[in-house]
Design an enzyme around this catalytic site. Structure first.
Site, PDB file in Angstrom:
ATOM      1  N   SER A 140       0.837  -1.208   0.000  1.00 36.10           N
ATOM      2  CA  SER A 140       0.000   0.000   0.000  1.00 36.10           C
ATOM      3  C   SER A 140       0.867   1.251   0.000  1.00 36.10           C
ATOM      4  O   SER A 140       1.985   1.257   0.528  1.00 36.10           O
ATOM      5  CB  SER A 140      -0.867   0.015   1.262  1.00 36.10           C
ATOM      6  OG  SER A 140      -1.540   1.236   1.379  1.00 36.10           O
ATOM      7  N   TYR A 153      -1.350  -0.555  10.082  1.00 38.67           N
ATOM      8  CA  TYR A 153      -1.426  -0.937   8.660  1.00 38.67           C
ATOM      9  C   TYR A 153      -0.132  -0.548   7.922  1.00 38.67           C
ATOM     10  O   TYR A 153       0.406  -1.338   7.141  1.00 38.67           O
ATOM     11  CB  TYR A 153      -2.651  -0.231   8.064  1.00 38.67           C
ATOM     12  CG  TYR A 153      -3.007  -0.574   6.647  1.00 38.67           C
ATOM     13  CD1 TYR A 153      -3.737  -1.722   6.341  1.00 38.67           C
ATOM     14  CD2 TYR A 153      -2.657   0.275   5.596  1.00 38.67           C
ATOM     15  CE1 TYR A 153      -4.097  -2.017   5.034  1.00 38.67           C
ATOM     16  CE2 TYR A 153      -3.015  -0.009   4.292  1.00 38.67           C
ATOM     17  CZ  TYR A 153      -3.738  -1.152   4.007  1.00 38.67           C
ATOM     18  OH  TYR A 153      -4.087  -1.434   2.701  1.00 38.67           O
TER      19      TYR A 153
HETATM   20  P1  NAP Z   1     -11.510  -5.965   0.549  1.00 37.81           P
HETATM   21  O1  NAP Z   1     -12.435  -5.605  -0.564  1.00 37.81           O
HETATM   22  O2  NAP Z   1     -11.858  -5.607   1.950  1.00 37.81           O
HETATM   23  O3  NAP Z   1     -11.210  -7.532   0.453  1.00 37.81           O
HETATM   24  C1  NAP Z   1     -10.348  -8.125   1.385  1.00 37.81           C
HETATM   25  C2  NAP Z   1     -10.110  -9.555   0.985  1.00 37.81           C
HETATM   26  O4  NAP Z   1      -9.159 -10.122   1.905  1.00 37.81           O
HETATM   27  C3  NAP Z   1     -11.359 -10.404   1.074  1.00 37.81           C
HETATM   28  O5  NAP Z   1     -11.316 -11.360   0.038  1.00 37.81           O
HETATM   29  C4  NAP Z   1     -11.227 -11.093   2.432  1.00 37.81           C
HETATM   30  O6  NAP Z   1     -11.875 -12.355   2.532  1.00 37.81           O
HETATM   31  C5  NAP Z   1      -9.730 -11.291   2.482  1.00 37.81           C
HETATM   32  N1  NAP Z   1      -9.217 -11.472   3.833  1.00 37.81           N
HETATM   33  C6  NAP Z   1      -9.257 -10.583   4.855  1.00 37.81           C
HETATM   34  N2  NAP Z   1      -8.680 -11.109   5.948  1.00 37.81           N
HETATM   35  C7  NAP Z   1      -8.293 -12.361   5.602  1.00 37.81           C
HETATM   36  C8  NAP Z   1      -7.669 -13.417   6.299  1.00 37.81           C
HETATM   37  N3  NAP Z   1      -7.304 -13.296   7.587  1.00 37.81           N
HETATM   38  N4  NAP Z   1      -7.412 -14.577   5.637  1.00 37.81           N
HETATM   39  C9  NAP Z   1      -7.769 -14.715   4.346  1.00 37.81           C
HETATM   40  N5  NAP Z   1      -8.356 -13.744   3.630  1.00 37.81           N
HETATM   41  C10 NAP Z   1      -8.632 -12.587   4.261  1.00 37.81           C
HETATM   42  O7  NAP Z   1     -10.078  -5.326   0.331  1.00 37.81           O
HETATM   43  P2  NAP Z   1      -9.321  -4.772  -0.978  1.00 37.81           P
HETATM   44  O8  NAP Z   1      -9.490  -3.308  -1.023  1.00 37.81           O
HETATM   45  O9  NAP Z   1      -9.631  -5.598  -2.164  1.00 37.81           O
HETATM   46  O10 NAP Z   1      -7.820  -5.031  -0.513  1.00 37.81           O
HETATM   47  C11 NAP Z   1      -7.013  -6.080  -1.011  1.00 37.81           C
HETATM   48  C12 NAP Z   1      -5.575  -5.788  -0.628  1.00 37.81           C
HETATM   49  O11 NAP Z   1      -5.196  -4.529  -1.177  1.00 37.81           O
HETATM   50  C13 NAP Z   1      -5.339  -5.674   0.878  1.00 37.81           C
HETATM   51  O12 NAP Z   1      -4.106  -6.244   1.206  1.00 37.81           O
HETATM   52  C14 NAP Z   1      -5.303  -4.182   1.109  1.00 37.81           C
HETATM   53  O13 NAP Z   1      -4.557  -3.857   2.244  1.00 37.81           O
HETATM   54  C15 NAP Z   1      -4.654  -3.715  -0.170  1.00 37.81           C
HETATM   55  N6  NAP Z   1      -4.890  -2.310  -0.488  1.00 37.81           N
HETATM   56  C16 NAP Z   1      -6.149  -1.854  -0.740  1.00 37.81           C
HETATM   57  C17 NAP Z   1      -6.325  -0.516  -1.040  1.00 37.81           C
HETATM   58  C18 NAP Z   1      -7.673   0.081  -1.347  1.00 37.81           C
HETATM   59  O14 NAP Z   1      -7.748   1.305  -1.495  1.00 37.81           O
HETATM   60  N7  NAP Z   1      -8.722  -0.701  -1.466  1.00 37.81           N
HETATM   61  C19 NAP Z   1      -5.225   0.353  -1.059  1.00 37.81           C
HETATM   62  C20 NAP Z   1      -3.970  -0.156  -0.790  1.00 37.81           C
HETATM   63  C21 NAP Z   1      -3.814  -1.491  -0.514  1.00 37.81           C
HETATM   64  P3  NAP Z   1     -13.446 -12.464   2.960  1.00 37.81           P
HETATM   65  O15 NAP Z   1     -14.232 -12.010   1.745  1.00 37.81           O
HETATM   66  O16 NAP Z   1     -13.643 -13.906   3.284  1.00 37.81           O
HETATM   67  O17 NAP Z   1     -13.640 -11.551   4.123  1.00 37.81           O
END
Ligand code: NAP
Length: 242
Positions: A140, A153
């Site tokens: 991130s 984070y």
């Molecule tokens: P999201 O929509 O909240 O989805 C999170 C995903 O991670 C879901 O599939 C969830 O599974 C899974 N997950 C959470 N905890 C877990 C665990 N303990 N074991 C296995 N799976 C787990 O998030 P996203 O925005 O797509 O984020 C994906 C990645 O990108 C993350 O690492 C996040 O930190 C990073 N990121 C996101 C952003 C942003 O702006 N969105 C920015 C920078 C980085 P369930 O569906 O079963 O809950």
């Protein structure tokens, strides 16, 4: 078919990565934590587009659960190995440090940093023995530049960046590459509680990004074509200064 594993493939960025890996011909293992319906939806979308895969439940933060799930898969598929790993699972539990509870700190570190370690260690040996592997870690902007309210984070993601750079040097000679993508603000469930209208004024491109825009970069780094790129962190943030 070659096999890829995407942690947190049930929603958001992980789902977009699953779909694009599937479109490139990978059999994709869609890991999820608790949202089985959404994981099944990812699998159904892959199948609609002519791909295939399976769902796999485990909590990346649960070391024993990770070992059990991945050992069991390997026993059932003795001739195969997972050649692409995308460590995407992550959570936010924001708070100013002054008020941060133990649970907020450890849960975020356990999921993003320790989860990345647990899953990667399990799959690394086969990549080294087969002399080919691609590991892509989703970090991130927060892990590069820091953001107030996100010491947990930011620390977790900065830790994964360090892991990425060190491991890249450990395994480069075996044709295993280790890279990271660092998204800025991407429209997913994780950012649903943020004020996009206010935050987009900070972003040179003038909008939040889409999961597909992250997935395209991740899938490139996971491809054979990215063979001479390792230890890199690619920012995908619409021009936010990092
Ligand atoms: P999201 O929509 O909240 O989805 C999170 C995903 O991670 C879901 O599939 C969830 O599974 C899974 N997950 C959470 N905890 C877990 C665990 N303990 N074991 C296995 N799976 C787990 O998030 P996203 O925005 O797509 O984020 C994906 C990645 O990108 C993350 O690492 C996040 O930190 C990073 N990121 C996101 C952003 C942003 O702006 N969105 C920015 C920078 C980085 P369930 O569906 O079963 O809950």
């Amino acid at each position: 078919m070659k096999t890829a594993l995407v942690t947190g493939g049930s929603r958001g960025i992980g789902r977009a990565i699953c779909l694009k890996l599937s479109a490139r011909g990978y059999y994709v293992i869609v890991n999820y934590h608790s949202n089985q319906d959404e994981a099944c939806r990812t699998l159904a979308l892959m199948r609609e587009n002519g791909g295939d895969g399976e769902i796999m439940q485990f909590d990346v933060a649960d070391a024993n659960g990770v070992v059990k799930a991945l050992e069991s898969w390997q026993e059932q598929h003795p001739a195969e190995y997972i050649e692409v790993l995308v460590n995407n699972a992550g959570i936010r539990k924001d708070s100013l440090m002054l008020w941060m509870e133990d649970e907020q700190w450890y849960k975020v570190l356990d999921t993003s940093l320790n989860g990345c370690f647990q899953v990667t260690r399990m799959l690394l040996k086969n990549m080294l023995v087969r002399k080919y592997g691609r590991i892509v870690n989703v970090v991130s902007l927060s892990g590069l530049k820091g953001l107030p309210g996100q010491t947990n984070y930011s620390a977790a993601k900065a830790g994964v960046i360090g892991l990425t750079k060190s491991l890249a040097q450990e395994v480069a000679r075996k044709n295993v590459t280790v890279n990271a993508v660092a998204p800025g603000f991407i429209r997913t469930d994780m950012t649903a509680d943020m004020d996009e209208n206010q935050l987009k004024t900070l972003i040179p491109v003038g909008r939040f990004g889409t999961p597909d825009e992250v997935a395209d970069a991740a899938v490139f780094l996971a491809s054979p074509q990215a063979s001479y790129i390792t230890g890199e962190v690619l920012s995908i943030n619409g021009g936010l200064y990092t």
